[in-house]
Design a protein around this motif. Structure first.
Motif, PDB file in Angstrom:
ATOM      1  N   VAL B 433      -4.230  10.824   2.741  1.00 31.21           N
ATOM      2  CA  VAL B 433      -3.071  11.257   1.964  1.00 31.21           C
ATOM      3  C   VAL B 433      -2.894  10.255   0.833  1.00 31.21           C
ATOM      4  O   VAL B 433      -2.790   9.069   1.074  1.00 31.21           O
ATOM      5  CB  VAL B 433      -1.803  11.271   2.832  1.00 31.21           C
ATOM      6  CG1 VAL B 433      -0.593  11.592   1.985  1.00 31.21           C
ATOM      7  CG2 VAL B 433      -1.952  12.273   3.946  1.00 31.21           C
ATOM      8  N   LEU B 434      -2.889  10.734  -0.391  1.00 33.83           N
ATOM      9  CA  LEU B 434      -2.683   9.837  -1.525  1.00 33.83           C
ATOM     10  C   LEU B 434      -1.380  10.183  -2.194  1.00 33.83           C
ATOM     11  O   LEU B 434      -1.114  11.350  -2.464  1.00 33.83           O
ATOM     12  CB  LEU B 434      -3.801  10.006  -2.550  1.00 33.83           C
ATOM     13  CG  LEU B 434      -5.182   9.527  -2.130  1.00 33.83           C
ATOM     14  CD1 LEU B 434      -6.141   9.745  -3.266  1.00 33.83           C
ATOM     15  CD2 LEU B 434      -5.138   8.068  -1.763  1.00 33.83           C
ATOM     16  N   SER B 435      -0.568   9.150  -2.474  1.00 33.51           N
ATOM     17  CA  SER B 435       0.720   9.475  -3.085  1.00 33.51           C
ATOM     18  C   SER B 435       1.129   8.344  -4.010  1.00 33.51           C
ATOM     19  O   SER B 435       0.702   7.212  -3.851  1.00 33.51           O
ATOM     20  CB  SER B 435       1.742   9.671  -1.980  1.00 33.51           C
ATOM     21  OG  SER B 435       3.030   9.483  -2.473  1.00 33.51           O
ATOM     22  N   MET B 436       1.963   8.646  -4.988  1.00 37.16           N
ATOM     23  CA  MET B 436       2.442   7.606  -5.891  1.00 37.16           C
ATOM     24  C   MET B 436       3.529   6.767  -5.247  1.00 37.16           C
ATOM     25  O   MET B 436       3.888   5.738  -5.769  1.00 37.16           O
ATOM     26  CB  MET B 436       3.021   8.233  -7.168  1.00 37.16           C
ATOM     27  CG  MET B 436       2.029   9.029  -7.953  1.00 37.16           C
ATOM     28  SD  MET B 436       0.726   8.051  -8.620  1.00 37.16           S
ATOM     29  CE  MET B 436       1.533   7.321  -9.988  1.00 37.16           C
ATOM     30  N   HIS B 437       4.090   7.218  -4.163  1.00 37.94           N
ATOM     31  CA  HIS B 437       5.174   6.473  -3.528  1.00 37.94           C
ATOM     32  C   HIS B 437       4.595   5.461  -2.557  1.00 37.94           C
ATOM     33  O   HIS B 437       3.661   5.752  -1.829  1.00 37.94           O
ATOM     34  CB  HIS B 437       6.081   7.419  -2.751  1.00 37.94           C
ATOM     35  CG  HIS B 437       6.778   8.394  -3.614  1.00 37.94           C
ATOM     36  ND1 HIS B 437       7.921   8.095  -4.305  1.00 37.94           N
ATOM     37  CD2 HIS B 437       6.480   9.665  -3.910  1.00 37.94           C
ATOM     38  CE1 HIS B 437       8.294   9.151  -4.985  1.00 37.94           C
ATOM     39  NE2 HIS B 437       7.453  10.121  -4.772  1.00 37.94           N
ATOM     40  N   HIS B 438       5.176   4.266  -2.519  1.00 38.23           N
ATOM     41  CA  HIS B 438       4.726   3.270  -1.546  1.00 38.23           C
ATOM     42  C   HIS B 438       5.170   3.668  -0.160  1.00 38.23           C
ATOM     43  O   HIS B 438       6.278   4.150   0.006  1.00 38.23           O
ATOM     44  CB  HIS B 438       5.333   1.910  -1.873  1.00 38.23           C
ATOM     45  CG  HIS B 438       4.716   1.309  -3.077  1.00 38.23           C
ATOM     46  ND1 HIS B 438       3.404   0.905  -3.119  1.00 38.23           N
ATOM     47  CD2 HIS B 438       5.228   1.065  -4.301  1.00 38.23           C
ATOM     48  CE1 HIS B 438       3.141   0.432  -4.322  1.00 38.23           C
ATOM     49  NE2 HIS B 438       4.217   0.505  -5.050  1.00 38.23           N
TER      50      HIS B 438
END
Lengths: 355, 645
Positions: B433-438
Motif C-alpha cells: 500500500v503506497l500513500s502520501m500520508h505517514h
C-alpha cells in the motif's frame, strides 16, 4: 406562481417517466407492455405541447426533439418511445402545413420526380406563428391516442380471415396482441395452439394458461422441440417488440429459431404488430440493438465459485431477417415485409429518422 | 400508471377511515449511514470518505440512493460523520436533491457519531422516523425490491402487536461464493415457518459452533440452521429499534443489537425476522476484496437494471455504450493500434490508451492517459491517472492523480492512494500500500487491507480520537494494575480472571491497548522493587521476578500477540531498565526467561537488538556483556533450529 408550478410538475413527470423507463423491470417481460409505453409517451408529449412555452412550430419541434432524445437515451431498446415522438413531430409538420394552407402533397417525401422538379422548396422553417396550431396539434394527438387504444381490437378483427378450423398454430413466448388475436378467433373457430415456452424467462407458460382459460386447446413445448414439432404446424403466428425499417424484426429471443424452422417446412410466418411498433431503425446498430439483463436466469447466483471463472450473458432480443416473414398483420391491414418501407414513409418524415 | 408525485395537499376522505388510511400511506423512509465507523479503506479514505469512492465510475452512495429510490422510499436521512462536507456537496449536486426527485434527501452531519448506535440514538432523539424505515449503509449496492419483505413485515406487526422489531434481508449464496464477505459470515438458526431468527452468530474463523438449547424449544416444528446466507446489510426496522438503542447504551453495532435482542427475548419479548431473497442482488462493499467483487458483478450486469450504461445517476457526459463481452466505453475514448479490450472492461470518458495494450476485467476512470504495451488485469484505475509504457497491473487499485512510470509491475492486491508517484522499473510485491500520508502511531497495520479483520470486537477501530490520555489517568491505572497483580498473588487468582480485571480497568480509564501492555510490563518489572524496596541486589531481584514472570505468562501472552506488540514490549522493558542502571544484569535473565516462556520470539528480540538506538544510554545497554552473550546464544539457537528443519 401557477406557471412555475406547472413547469415543475411537467419536469417531474418527465423525470418520473425517464426513471420508469430506466428501471423497466428485469427480464424480457417488462412490467409494462409496449402499448402502455406508447400511450404514456403520447400523453406525456401532449402534456408538453400543452404546458411548455413555445410560440411557433419550430420551437415546439425543438422541445419535443430534445425531450425525445432524452427519453430514447434512457432505454434505447424501447423503440416505441422514439416512434411516438416521431409520429408527433410528423403531426406537427402536417398541422403546420395545413395552417399555412399548402396541401399535404407539397411536402410529401422523396420521389425521383420530386427531387428533379421541386428543387429546394422545403424552406419553411416552421417559424410562422399560428394561433390555432396548439389546439390543432393537441386534437391530432388525441386522435393518435384513440388510434393507439384501438390497435389490438383492429388486429383481432382480422383473425377470422387467417385462422381456419382444425388448424394447428404455433407461437412463442407471450404477446398480448397474439393473445387477443387467438382469443377472438376462438369465439367462432376450433383450433389447436402450440406454445414454445421461450426460455429463460418462460413467458410461454403464462400465455398457455391464459389461452386455455378461453377453452383453446394448448400445448407447451420447450424451445428445443420447435423444429421437431414444426412439421405438424399449419401456421406460425408471433408478436414482436419492434418492426425494423427493412422489414425485419426485433423479437424475443428464440424467434429466429422459430422462423428458420418455419422456413424450412415452408410454414407461413405471420407477425401481428400494431403500427406504433414500426421503427425507422435498421438492424446494424450494434450497441443499441441488444438488451442484456442479469445473467441470473441463465446461471443462478447460487452456483457459487464457478461464477468468477465464467462469463454468462442473458440477451433479451433476437433479429429475424425479412426473408423469413410471410405477412405482417397490423391495425391498418395485412402487408408484405417488402412494403414496410412505404408504410414507414407515411408515418414518419425522413428528417425525423434521426432524432 | 401514475408517476410518483407527492400526495396532493387536500384530501377529502371519509372521516372514520382516515386515521387508518393515513397510517397505511405514510411515505416510506430510510436511514442511510454514510460512515462505516471503521478504517478498512485507509489510507484511501483519508482523502475521500468511503461513500464517495467510485465503483465503476459512480460514487457508492449513488448506488445506495438509487436502490432506495427504486424500491419506493420517499424520504431519506443521510447521516455523515467523517468528511461530511464532501458528502453533502456531492449530494446537493446530484440528481437526488433536484426538486423533481421522488426521494427527498436530508443530510444530517455530526462529528460525535462513533458507531451505528449513536446514529440511531440521534434518530430517536430527533424523532425523525414515523413508521417502519429501511436501514442501510452508504456502501450497499443492491437491486432488491423490498416491497414484498416490507409487506410481510407490516403484516407481522399487525398480527402480533409490535412484537417483531426488525426484518433483516439476506441473500441465498453458498459458502465460498466470492460475493460473500468473509468477515461477515454468519450462521443463523431460524424458525422455518415464521422466518423468525432464533440464534445469530458470526461464524468467521470459528471451527466449532455452540447453539443454546432454548432455541430448540421455540415451539415450532420447522427449524432450520443456515450457513448459506449473505448479509445484504439492508434491514427493515420499526421505530422501536431506535428506542431500543436509546435504552441500551452499550448497543454499538447491529451485531450487538441482534444478539442483545435474542438474549433478552424472554424479558422484552422482541423478535427479529428475516427475509431471504433469491433473485435480487445485495452486497456491501466493506473491504477491498468486496470492492473487487462488487465492481466485477456490476460490470457483468448482475445488478441489472443498475448497469454502467444506464447512467442512472444522470451525470452529464457519463453515458456509455455497451458492446459485446461487457465492454463499456464512454464518449471520447481513444484506443491505440493493436490494443485489445478483452472482456468486462469499463473505460471512462476522454481516456487515451496507447498501442498494444491488453485490458481485461478492468475499470478505468475519466481523463486517464495510458501508455503502450500496458497489461491491465482486474485493475481499478480512478480518474486522471497517468500510466507510462510497459506497466503491468494485476488486481490492484490505483486512485486519482497517480503517476505510474514506465516498467512498473504491480502485483496482486496493491493499493496506490491519491497523488502517489511510483518510479520507473519498480516491482511492488503483493499487498503493498503506497500513500502520501505517514502511517500514524495508531495505524497498527501498515500491511494490506485485504486481510480480514480479526479484531472485530476491538473498540480502538471505532474511535477516531487519538488515544493520549492524561498522565494522571495513567498513574491511576498503573496503581490499579499493581493492586490487581498483588491481589492475584495473595489470593492465587487464575490468570484468566486477571486478564478480565485488567481489561475492565482498561475500559474504565480509557487506555489504549498498547499502553496497557507497556504499563503491565512496567508494573511487573517493578514489582520486586515495590515489594522489597528499591535497594535489593540484582540476584534478589531476579529470584523474585522470575517466578512471577512464569506465573503471569498467560497474562502477557494475551496482550503480546503481533510482532509490533513484541517490539513495544521490548521497548518498554528497555525503558524500565534504562532507569535502573544497576540492574542491567537482570535484563539478561528476564529476556531469557521471557524467551523460554514463549512470550517473545527470537525475531522480535533480534529486531529490537539491531535497532539503531538514539540515546547513548541505550547503546551502552546493548553493549552489556551479559546481553551480548545472550544475543549470541540466541543466534546460535536460531541457526541450530533452522538447521534442524
Amino acid at each position: 406562481m401557477p406557471g412555475a408550478d406547472k413547469e415543475t410538475e411537467l419536469s417531474e413527470r418527465i423525470e418520473a417517466f425517464l426513471s420508469e423507463l430506466k428501471r423497466c423491470g428485469s427480464g424480457a417481460g417488462s412490467l409494462r407492455g409496449s402499448a402502455e409505453t406508447a400511450r404514456e409517451t403520447t400523453s406525456l408529449l401532449r402534456r408538453i405541447t400543452a404546458q411548455a412555452r413555445w410560440s411557433n412550430a419550430g420551437d415546439l419541434m425543438e422541445i419535443i426533439r430534445k425531450e425525445g432524445r432524452r427519453m430514447t437515451a434512457g432505454q434505447p431498446s424501447e423503440t416505441t418511445v422514439g416512434n411516438m415522438v416521431r409520429r408527433v413531430l410528423k403531426i406537427i409538420r402536417e398541422e403546420y402545413a395545413r395552417s399555412r394552407g399548402s396541401t399535404e402533397e407539397a411536402d410529401q417525401q422523396e420521389s425521383l420526380h420530386k427531387l428533379l422538379t421541386s428543387g429546394g422548396s422545403s424552406e419553411d422553417n416552421f417559424r410562422q406563428h399560428f394561433t390555432h396550431l396548439k389546439a390543432n396539434v393537441i386534437e391530432a394527438i388525441n386522435e393518435l391516442l384513440t388510434e393507439l387504444e384501438g390497435t389490438t381490437d383492429n388486429i383481432s378483427m382480422q383473425a377470422l380471415e387467417h385462422i381456419h378450423s382444425n388448424e394447428v398454430i404455433m407461437t412463442i413466448g407471450r404477446s398480448r396482441t397474439v393473445e387477443a388475436f387467438l382469443k377472438d378467433a376462438a369465439r367462432k373457430r376450433k383450433f389447436h395452439v402450440i406454445v414454445a415456452e421461450c426460455a429463460p424467462f418462460c413467458q410461454g407458460h403464462e400465455m398457455a394458461t391464459s389461452l386455455s382459460k378461453e377453452d383453446i386447446e394448448t400445448t407447451v413445448i420447450p424451445d428445443a422441440a420447435i423444429f421437431a414439432v414444426m412439421s405438424r404446424v399449419n401456421k406460425v403466428i408471433i408478436g414482436t417488440q419492434t418492426v425494423l425499417a427493412n422489414g425485419g424484426l426485433r423479437a424475443v429471443n428464440g424467434t429466429h429459431t422459430l422462423a428458420l424452422a418455419a422456413k424450412h417446412h415452408s410454414t407461413p410466418l405471420i407477425v401481428c404488430a400494431p403500427m406504433f411498433k414500426l421503427s425507422p431503425q435498421f438492424p446494424n446498430e450494434e450497441d443499441t440493438f441488444h438488451k442484456f439483463v442479469s445473467p441470473h436466469e441463465v446461471l443462478p447466483f447460487t452456483e457459487g465459485e464457478i461464477l468468477s471463472k465464467v462469463n454468462a450473458h442473458c440477451p433479451v432480443f433476437d433479429y429475424v431477417p425479412p426473408e423469413l416473414i410471410t405477412l405482417f398483420i397490423s391495425n391498418i391491414g395485412g402487408n408484405a415485409p417488402s412494403y414496410i418501407y412505404r408504410l414507414m414513409s407515411e408515418l414518419y418524415h425522413p428528417e425525423d429518422h434521426e432524432l | 400508471i401514475t408517476s410518483g408525485s407527492p400526495n396532493p395537499p387536500s384530501r377529502k376522505q371519509s372521516r372514520p377511515r382516515k386515521a387508518e388510511k393515513d397510517e397505511e400511506e405514510q411515505p416510506l423512509q430510510a436511514v442511510l449511514v454514510a460512515d462505516s465507523f471503521n478504517r478498512r479503506f485507509f489510507p484511501i479514505s483519508k482523502d475521500q470518505p468511503r461513500a464517495l469512492l467510485p465503483l465503476a465510475n459512480v460514487s457508492m452512495i449513488d448506488y445506495t440512493l438509487e436502490f432506495l429510490t427504486s424500491t419506493g422510499v420517499q424520504e431519506t436521512f443521510v447521516f455523515c460523520c467523517w468528511m461530511s462536507s464532501k458528502i453533502k456537496e456531492h449530494l446537493q449536486k446530484s440528481k437526488w436533491c433536484r426538486p423533481t426527485s421522488p426521494n427527498v434527501v436530508h443530510v444530517i452531519t455530526s462529528d460525535l457519531y462513533r458507531s451505528l448506535g449513536d446514529v440511531l440514538r440521534d434518530v430517536d432523539a430527533k424523532a425523525l422516523v414515523r413508521s417502519d424505515f429501511l436501514l442501510v449503509y452508504g456502501d450497499v449496492v443492491s437491486n432488491i425490491d423490498v416491497s414484498q419483505a416490507l409487506q410481510e413485515h407490516k403484516q407481522r406487526r399487525k398480527m402480533e402487536k409490535n412484537v417483531s422489531v426488525m426484518t433483516m434481508i439476506f441473500k441465498e449464496s453458498p459458502p465460498g461464493h466470492k460475493t460473500r464477505c468473509e468477515d461477515d459470515d454468519i450462521i443463523v438458526a431460524m424458525d422455518g415457518k415464521s422466518k423468525r431468527i432464533l440464534h445469530y452468530q458470526r461464524a468467521q474463523a470459528l471451527k466449532k459452533l455452540h447453539f443454546p438449547m432454548n432455541i430448540f424449544h421455540s415451539g415450532s416444528d420447522e427449524f432450520e440452521i443456515r450457513f448459506d446466507l449473505l448479509d445484504c446489510h439492508i434491514s427493515i426496522c420499526s421505530p422501536q429499534v431506535a428506542e431500543l438503542f436509546t435504552d441500551n447504551f452499550d448497543y454499538q453495532t447491529k451485531n450487538d443489537f441482534v444478539r442483545g435482542l435474542l438474549v433478552n427475548e424472554e424479558i422484552l419479548g422482541n423478535q427479529i425476522h428475516m427475509h431471504v431473497t433469491k433473485d435480487g442482488y445485495g452486497a456491501r462493499v466493506s473491504n477491498l476484496l468486496m470492492y473487487d467483487t462488487v465492481s466485477s458483478d456490476t460490470i457483468r450486469r448482475w445488478i441489472y437494471p443498475i448497469t454502467p450504461e444506464a447512467n442512472f445517476a444522470d451525470q452529464e457526459g457519463q453515458s456509455c455504450t455497451h458492446s459485446r463481452h461487457n465492454v463499456y466505453r464512454e464518449p471520447g475514448v481513444s484506443l491505440g493500434h493493436g490494443s485489445q479490450m478483452e472482456e468486462n472492461v469499463l473505460i471512462g470518458r476522454n481516456t487515451v490508451i496507447g498501442a498494444n495494450c491488453t485490458i481485461s476485467n478492468t475499470v478505468i476512470g475519466a481523463n486517464c492517459v495510458i501508455g503502450d504495451n500496458v497489461t491491465l488485469d482486474r485493475a481499478y484505475i480512478w480518474n486522471r491517472v497517468h500510466i507510462a509504457n510497459d506497466v503491468k497491473v494485476k488486481q490492484s487499485v490505483i486512485c486519482d492523480n497517480v503517476e505510474v512510470k514506465h516498467g512498473v509491475v504491480l502485483n496482486e492486491q496493491c493499493v496506490l492512494a491519491y497523488n502517489v508517484v511510483v518510479g520507473p522499473d519498480i516491482t511492488l510485491q503483493e499487498g503493498t500500500v503506497l500513500s502520501m500520508h505517514h502511517p500514524d502511531e495508531e495505524d497498527d497495520e501498515d500491511e494490506d487491507e485485504f486481510l480480514s479483520d480479526d479484531d472485530v470486537g476491538y473498540s480502538k477501530d471505532k474511535t477516531k480520537q487519538k488515544g493520549s490520555c492524561s498522565s494522571y489517568l495513567i498513574m491511576l491505572f498503573q496503581n490499579e494494575v499493581h493492586g490487581t497483580l498483588q491481589r492475584g498473588l495473595d489470593e492465587n487468582i487464575s490468570c484468566d480472571n486477571l486478564v478480565l480485571e485488567i481489561n475492565s480497568l482498561k475500559y474504565a480509564y480509557n487506555i489504549s491497548l498498547k499502553e496497557v501492555m507497556q504499563i503491565l510490563i512496567r508494573v511487573v518489572l517493578e514489582f520486586p522493587f515495590q515489594q522489597q524496596g528499591a535497594q535489593i541486589s540484582t540476584a534478589q531481584y531476579s529470584s523474585h521476578l522470575l517466578p512471577l514472570l512464569k506465573k503471569w505468562a498467560p497474562v502477557f501472552k494475551n496482550y503480546v500477540k503481533r510482532p509490533q506488540d513484541q517490539m513495544d514490549c521490548l521497548a518498554s522493558m528497555e525503558e524500565v531498565f534504562l532507569e535502573r542502571e544497576t540492574h542491567w544484569a537482570a535484563l539478561v535473565k528476564v529476556l531469557m526467561s521471557v524467551y523460554q516462556l514463549e512470550i517473545l520470539e527470537e525475531e522480535g528480540i533480534m529486531r529490537w537488538f539491531k535497532q539503531s538506538s538514539t540515546t547513548g544510554k541505550s547503546q551502552q545497554l546493548r553493549r552489556n556483556q551479559g546481553l551480548l552473550k545472550f544475543i549470541q546464544w540466541l543466534e546460535e539457537a536460531e541457526e541450530s533450529s533452522e538447521g534442524d528443519e
